[in-house]
Design a protein around this motif. Structure first.
Motif, PDB file in Angstrom:
ATOM      1  N   ILE A  56      -7.133 -15.648   6.143  1.00 48.70           N
ATOM      2  CA  ILE A  56      -6.649 -14.344   6.572  1.00 48.70           C
ATOM      3  C   ILE A  56      -7.857 -13.406   6.517  1.00 48.70           C
ATOM      4  CG2 ILE A  56      -5.122 -12.403   6.056  1.00 48.70           C
ATOM      5  CD1 ILE A  56      -3.306 -14.433   4.593  1.00 48.70           C
ATOM      6  N   VAL A  57      -8.050 -12.659   7.582  1.00 49.51           N
ATOM      7  CA  VAL A  57      -9.141 -11.694   7.623  1.00 49.51           C
ATOM      8  C   VAL A  57      -8.562 -10.313   7.916  1.00 49.51           C
ATOM      9  CG1 VAL A  57     -10.835 -13.409   8.374  1.00 49.51           C
ATOM     10  CG2 VAL A  57      -9.615 -12.060  10.077  1.00 49.51           C
ATOM     11  N   LEU A  78      -7.270  -1.547   6.735  1.00 50.27           N
ATOM     12  CA  LEU A  78      -7.335  -1.046   5.364  1.00 50.27           C
ATOM     13  C   LEU A  78      -7.138   0.470   5.335  1.00 50.27           C
ATOM     14  CD1 LEU A  78      -7.880  -1.378   2.347  1.00 50.27           C
ATOM     15  CD2 LEU A  78     -10.329  -1.327   2.873  1.00 50.27           C
ATOM     16  N   GLN A  79      -7.804   1.182   6.219  1.00 42.42           N
ATOM     17  CA  GLN A  79      -7.670   2.634   6.256  1.00 42.42           C
ATOM     18  C   GLN A  79      -6.246   3.053   6.594  1.00 42.42           C
ATOM     19  OE1 GLN A  79     -10.431   4.679   8.823  1.00 42.42           O
ATOM     20  NE2 GLN A  79      -9.285   6.603   8.681  1.00 42.42           N
ATOM     21  N   ARG A 102      -1.820   4.402  -7.861  1.00 43.11           N
ATOM     22  CA  ARG A 102      -1.457   3.013  -8.174  1.00 43.11           C
ATOM     23  C   ARG A 102      -1.396   2.175  -6.892  1.00 43.11           C
ATOM     24  NH1 ARG A 102       4.030   0.695 -10.744  1.00 43.11           N
ATOM     25  NH2 ARG A 102       3.259  -1.373 -11.204  1.00 43.11           N
ATOM     26  N   ALA A 103      -0.759   2.716  -5.854  1.00 40.01           N
ATOM     27  CA  ALA A 103      -0.676   2.002  -4.574  1.00 40.01           C
ATOM     28  C   ALA A 103      -2.073   1.809  -3.991  1.00 40.01           C
ATOM     29  CB  ALA A 103       0.216   2.769  -3.601  1.00 40.01           C
ATOM     30  N   ARG A 104      -2.894   2.853  -4.078  1.00 39.61           N
ATOM     31  CA  ARG A 104      -4.260   2.770  -3.557  1.00 39.61           C
ATOM     32  C   ARG A 104      -5.036   1.663  -4.270  1.00 39.61           C
ATOM     33  NH1 ARG A 104      -9.337   4.092  -4.596  1.00 39.61           N
ATOM     34  NH2 ARG A 104     -10.651   4.965  -2.970  1.00 39.61           N
ATOM     35  N   LYS A 105      -4.974   1.653  -5.579  1.00 41.45           N
ATOM     36  CA  LYS A 105      -5.702   0.656  -6.371  1.00 41.45           C
ATOM     37  C   LYS A 105      -5.226  -0.757  -6.032  1.00 41.45           C
ATOM     38  CE  LYS A 105      -6.737  -0.705 -11.103  1.00 41.45           C
ATOM     39  NZ  LYS A 105      -6.480  -0.489 -12.516  1.00 41.45           N
ATOM     40  N   ARG A 113      -6.312  -5.971  -3.579  1.00 46.86           N
ATOM     41  CA  ARG A 113      -5.854  -7.116  -2.782  1.00 46.86           C
ATOM     42  C   ARG A 113      -6.756  -7.366  -1.582  1.00 46.86           C
ATOM     43  NH1 ARG A 113       0.367  -8.105  -3.305  1.00 46.86           N
ATOM     44  NH2 ARG A 113       0.795  -7.066  -5.268  1.00 46.86           N
ATOM     45  N   PHE A 114      -7.193  -6.303  -0.953  1.00 50.79           N
ATOM     46  CA  PHE A 114      -8.021  -6.454   0.243  1.00 50.79           C
ATOM     47  C   PHE A 114      -9.458  -6.861  -0.084  1.00 50.79           C
ATOM     48  CE2 PHE A 114      -4.518  -5.215   2.586  1.00 50.79           C
ATOM     49  CZ  PHE A 114      -4.799  -5.217   3.939  1.00 50.79           C
ATOM     50  N   ALA A 115      -9.884  -6.689  -1.320  1.00 46.83           N
ATOM     51  CA  ALA A 115     -11.236  -7.087  -1.710  1.00 46.83           C
ATOM     52  C   ALA A 115     -11.438  -8.590  -1.548  1.00 46.83           C
ATOM     53  CB  ALA A 115     -11.515  -6.662  -3.147  1.00 46.83           C
ATOM     54  N   ALA A 116     -10.366  -9.353  -1.602  1.00 45.59           N
ATOM     55  CA  ALA A 116     -10.462 -10.805  -1.489  1.00 45.59           C
ATOM     56  C   ALA A 116     -10.537 -11.286  -0.033  1.00 45.59           C
ATOM     57  CB  ALA A 116      -9.255 -11.455  -2.175  1.00 45.59           C
ATOM     58  N   LEU A 117     -10.291 -10.391   0.916  1.00 44.45           N
ATOM     59  CA  LEU A 117     -10.256 -10.793   2.323  1.00 44.45           C
ATOM     60  C   LEU A 117     -11.584 -10.527   3.017  1.00 44.45           C
ATOM     61  CD1 LEU A 117      -6.795  -9.305   3.379  1.00 44.45           C
ATOM     62  CD2 LEU A 117      -7.305 -11.656   2.676  1.00 44.45           C
ATOM     63  N   PRO A 118     -12.028 -11.467   3.856  1.00 41.13           N
ATOM     64  CA  PRO A 118     -13.216 -11.193   4.663  1.00 41.13           C
ATOM     65  C   PRO A 118     -12.952  -9.983   5.568  1.00 41.13           C
ATOM     66  CG  PRO A 118     -12.652 -13.526   4.752  1.00 41.13           C
ATOM     67  CD  PRO A 118     -11.517 -12.823   4.074  1.00 41.13           C
TER      68      PRO A 118
END
Length: 136
Positions: free
Chosen positions: A38-39, A45-46, A56-59, A64-69
């Motif tokens: 999944i990319v 993201l924005q 909390r939602a932002r964090k 979660r998105f840090a793991a995606l290319p």
């Protein structure tokens, strides 16, 4: 199959007001659980961060998105996205600027777009965009 997941699907998946059983969210969960590729892109993201309130939602989203290319559009992507938008407009299909760019990224990187937005399915009739459907 490598997926680029549209904001519409992520928004449904992140909702805290109850689980969703949409086929797109179930496909996203199956892809995550199955280790499928999944990319994402900064645009998705924005949009997600703009749509969810609170630190909390932002964090949670950022983690979660840090793991995606992360795909980054180049100059030609913007040119080709404009062509997609113009072709669609001539065919009577209104596709937004960001959506045209997401479609172009999918085309260039040979990705399948996972979305609930029917405009992409209409656009795919006029360009080589692959949009996920339950039949895939």
């Amino acid at each position: 199959m490598t997926l680029l997941v549209d904001t519409s699907v992520w928004s449904l998946a992140f909702r805290r007001d109850g689980p969703t059983s949409s086929p797109e969210v179930l496909t996203l969960r199956a892809a995550i659980d199955g280790g499928d590729a999944i990319v994402t892109t900064g645009l998705v993201l924005q949009e997600l961060l703009q749509g969810f309130a609170g630190p909390r939602a932002r964090k949670d989203i950022v983690q979660r998105f840090a793991a995606l290319p992360l795909l980054v559009p180049d100059r030609q992507d913007y040119i080709d996205a404009a062509d997609i938008r113009n072709v669609c407009r001539r065919a009577g299909i209104q596709i937004g600027t960001i959506d045209a760019l997401l479609g172009q990224l999918c085309i260039r990187h040979e990705l399948t777009l996972l979305t609930t937005d029917a405009d992409f399915t209409l656009a795919a009739r006029h360009c080589p965009l692959r949009v996920w459907s339950p039949a895939l």
